[in-house]
Design a protein around this motif. Structure first.
Motif, PDB file in Angstrom:
ATOM      1  N   VAL A  48      -7.746  -3.417   4.500  1.00 40.26           N
ATOM      2  CA  VAL A  48      -6.501  -2.651   4.515  1.00 40.26           C
ATOM      3  C   VAL A  48      -5.742  -2.990   5.790  1.00 40.26           C
ATOM      4  O   VAL A  48      -6.313  -3.004   6.878  1.00 40.26           O
ATOM      5  CB  VAL A  48      -6.790  -1.125   4.484  1.00 40.26           C
ATOM      6  CG1 VAL A  48      -5.513  -0.325   4.625  1.00 40.26           C
ATOM      7  CG2 VAL A  48      -7.543  -0.745   3.229  1.00 40.26           C
ATOM      8  N   ALA A 104      -9.915   2.436  -7.543  1.00 37.72           N
ATOM      9  CA  ALA A 104     -11.059   2.665  -6.661  1.00 37.72           C
ATOM     10  C   ALA A 104     -12.403   2.446  -7.343  1.00 37.72           C
ATOM     11  O   ALA A 104     -13.327   1.943  -6.733  1.00 37.72           O
ATOM     12  CB  ALA A 104     -10.985   4.061  -6.069  1.00 37.72           C
ATOM     13  N   LEU A 115     -12.323  -3.078  -2.601  1.00 36.52           N
ATOM     14  CA  LEU A 115     -11.348  -3.145  -1.511  1.00 36.52           C
ATOM     15  C   LEU A 115     -11.922  -4.007  -0.392  1.00 36.52           C
ATOM     16  O   LEU A 115     -12.952  -3.688   0.195  1.00 36.52           O
ATOM     17  CB  LEU A 115     -11.018  -1.752  -1.001  1.00 36.52           C
ATOM     18  CG  LEU A 115      -9.924  -1.640   0.045  1.00 36.52           C
ATOM     19  CD1 LEU A 115      -8.589  -2.139  -0.518  1.00 36.52           C
ATOM     20  CD2 LEU A 115      -9.779  -0.212   0.521  1.00 36.52           C
ATOM     21  N   SER A 152       0.822  -1.209   0.000  1.00 36.06           N
ATOM     22  CA  SER A 152       0.000   0.000   0.000  1.00 36.06           C
ATOM     23  C   SER A 152       0.855   1.258   0.000  1.00 36.06           C
ATOM     24  O   SER A 152       1.966   1.270   0.530  1.00 36.06           O
ATOM     25  CB  SER A 152      -0.893   0.001   1.236  1.00 36.06           C
ATOM     26  OG  SER A 152      -1.622   1.203   1.332  1.00 36.06           O
ATOM     27  N   TYR A 179      -3.097   4.642   1.809  1.00 38.45           N
ATOM     28  CA  TYR A 179      -3.895   3.412   1.794  1.00 38.45           C
ATOM     29  C   TYR A 179      -5.000   3.438   0.734  1.00 38.45           C
ATOM     30  O   TYR A 179      -6.071   2.903   0.939  1.00 38.45           O
ATOM     31  CB  TYR A 179      -4.497   3.110   3.177  1.00 38.45           C
ATOM     32  CG  TYR A 179      -3.467   3.066   4.258  1.00 38.45           C
ATOM     33  CD1 TYR A 179      -2.529   2.041   4.306  1.00 38.45           C
ATOM     34  CD2 TYR A 179      -3.406   4.064   5.218  1.00 38.45           C
ATOM     35  CE1 TYR A 179      -1.561   2.003   5.293  1.00 38.45           C
ATOM     36  CE2 TYR A 179      -2.435   4.031   6.214  1.00 38.45           C
ATOM     37  CZ  TYR A 179      -1.520   3.002   6.237  1.00 38.45           C
ATOM     38  OH  TYR A 179      -0.564   2.980   7.211  1.00 38.45           O
ATOM     39  N   ASN A 180      -4.709   4.064  -0.409  1.00 43.20           N
ATOM     40  CA  ASN A 180      -5.711   4.124  -1.471  1.00 43.20           C
ATOM     41  C   ASN A 180      -5.175   3.673  -2.831  1.00 43.20           C
ATOM     42  O   ASN A 180      -5.847   3.813  -3.838  1.00 43.20           O
ATOM     43  CB  ASN A 180      -6.307   5.528  -1.585  1.00 43.20           C
ATOM     44  CG  ASN A 180      -5.259   6.576  -1.903  1.00 43.20           C
ATOM     45  OD1 ASN A 180      -4.097   6.271  -2.142  1.00 43.20           O
ATOM     46  ND2 ASN A 180      -5.675   7.820  -1.892  1.00 43.20           N
ATOM     47  N   ALA A 181      -3.957   3.134  -2.862  1.00 42.67           N
ATOM     48  CA  ALA A 181      -3.369   2.642  -4.109  1.00 42.67           C
ATOM     49  C   ALA A 181      -2.193   1.725  -3.771  1.00 42.67           C
ATOM     50  O   ALA A 181      -1.682   1.728  -2.647  1.00 42.67           O
ATOM     51  CB  ALA A 181      -2.882   3.802  -4.972  1.00 42.67           C
ATOM     52  N   LEU A 229      -2.864  -3.924   0.916  1.00 45.98           N
ATOM     53  CA  LEU A 229      -4.271  -3.912   0.547  1.00 45.98           C
ATOM     54  C   LEU A 229      -4.667  -5.285   0.020  1.00 45.98           C
ATOM     55  O   LEU A 229      -3.883  -5.930  -0.666  1.00 45.98           O
ATOM     56  CB  LEU A 229      -4.531  -2.895  -0.563  1.00 45.98           C
ATOM     57  CG  LEU A 229      -4.057  -1.462  -0.370  1.00 45.98           C
ATOM     58  CD1 LEU A 229      -4.287  -0.671  -1.642  1.00 45.98           C
ATOM     59  CD2 LEU A 229      -4.775  -0.821   0.792  1.00 45.98           C
ATOM     60  N   TYR A 287      -4.739  -1.552  -7.473  1.00 46.93           N
ATOM     61  CA  TYR A 287      -6.052  -1.189  -6.963  1.00 46.93           C
ATOM     62  C   TYR A 287      -6.554   0.065  -7.662  1.00 46.93           C
ATOM     63  O   TYR A 287      -5.906   1.101  -7.662  1.00 46.93           O
ATOM     64  CB  TYR A 287      -5.996  -0.978  -5.447  1.00 46.93           C
ATOM     65  CG  TYR A 287      -7.297  -0.492  -4.883  1.00 46.93           C
ATOM     66  CD1 TYR A 287      -8.413  -1.320  -4.880  1.00 46.93           C
ATOM     67  CD2 TYR A 287      -7.425   0.789  -4.376  1.00 46.93           C
ATOM     68  CE1 TYR A 287      -9.623  -0.882  -4.378  1.00 46.93           C
ATOM     69  CE2 TYR A 287      -8.626   1.229  -3.856  1.00 46.93           C
ATOM     70  CZ  TYR A 287      -9.716   0.400  -3.876  1.00 46.93           C
ATOM     71  OH  TYR A 287     -10.917   0.835  -3.378  1.00 46.93           O
TER      72      TYR A 287
END
Length: 172
Positions: free
Chosen positions: A108, A100, A105, A70, A74-76, A87, A98
């Motif tokens: 995490v 969105a 998802l 990650s 914590y979004n890619a 992730l 990843y």
């Protein structure tokens, strides 16, 4: 009649203090070593848990599920920089990253506290097929605490069938 005094003499108190200090001087380093080994095991178990979750979700959902390193938000995915966490997500387009809008998802894992270091051969991601097998071969990789000593490192092994395990190894 003479009154009898009870208690410790100064010599007895000094001997007890010396014995206590000796016990502590040997016990504290051993306890610190034990705690470091337990933390390394806990971090390895977190990663093994993520891999097992991904494998079971892939079988349950009937589609590919990926585990990737990650980024700090914590979004890619972040290539092979596993120190930020990881992730677990569905990967219907098989791109191992990843996205969105298209990927779901699942979970995490945040960055472990205390400075974890991964070996240079870590994969960018690990993808599980609907059969529970890994997509491609995954080499073993190691992780350790930043202040590792002895056999406190852990080697993560993932078989072609998708089974993941952690074993003790020497610090790298």
């Amino acid at each position: 009649m003479k009154k009898a005094y009870t208690g410790f003499t100064l010599v007895e108190l000094m001997v007890a203090l010396v014995v206590g200090i000796l016990i502590l001087s040997f016990g504290i380093p051993a306890f610190t070593n034990l705690m470091s080994g337990n933390r390394a095991t806990a971090y390895a178990n977190d990663l093994i848990g993520a891999l097992r979750l991904a494998r079971s979700e892939a079988v349950k959902r009937g589609e590919g599920v990926t585990v990737c390193a990650s980024n700090a938000a914590y979004n890619a995915c972040d290539n092979n920089n596993w120190v930020n966490g990881w992730l677990v997500f569905t990967d219907p387009d098989n791109d191992r990253t990843y996205t969105a809008g298209t990927d779901d998802l699942i979970r995490v894992w945040t960055a472990p506290e205390g400075g974890i270091v991964f070996s240079g051969t870590t994969p960018n991601s690990i993808r599980f097929l609907a059969s529970g097998e890994t997509s491609g071969s995954v080499n073993d990789f190691s992780m350790r605490l930043s202040h590792c000593s002895g056999n406190q490192a852990r080697t993560i092994s993932i078989s072609k069938l998708g089974r993941a395990e952690a074993n003790r190894s020497a610090c790298f």
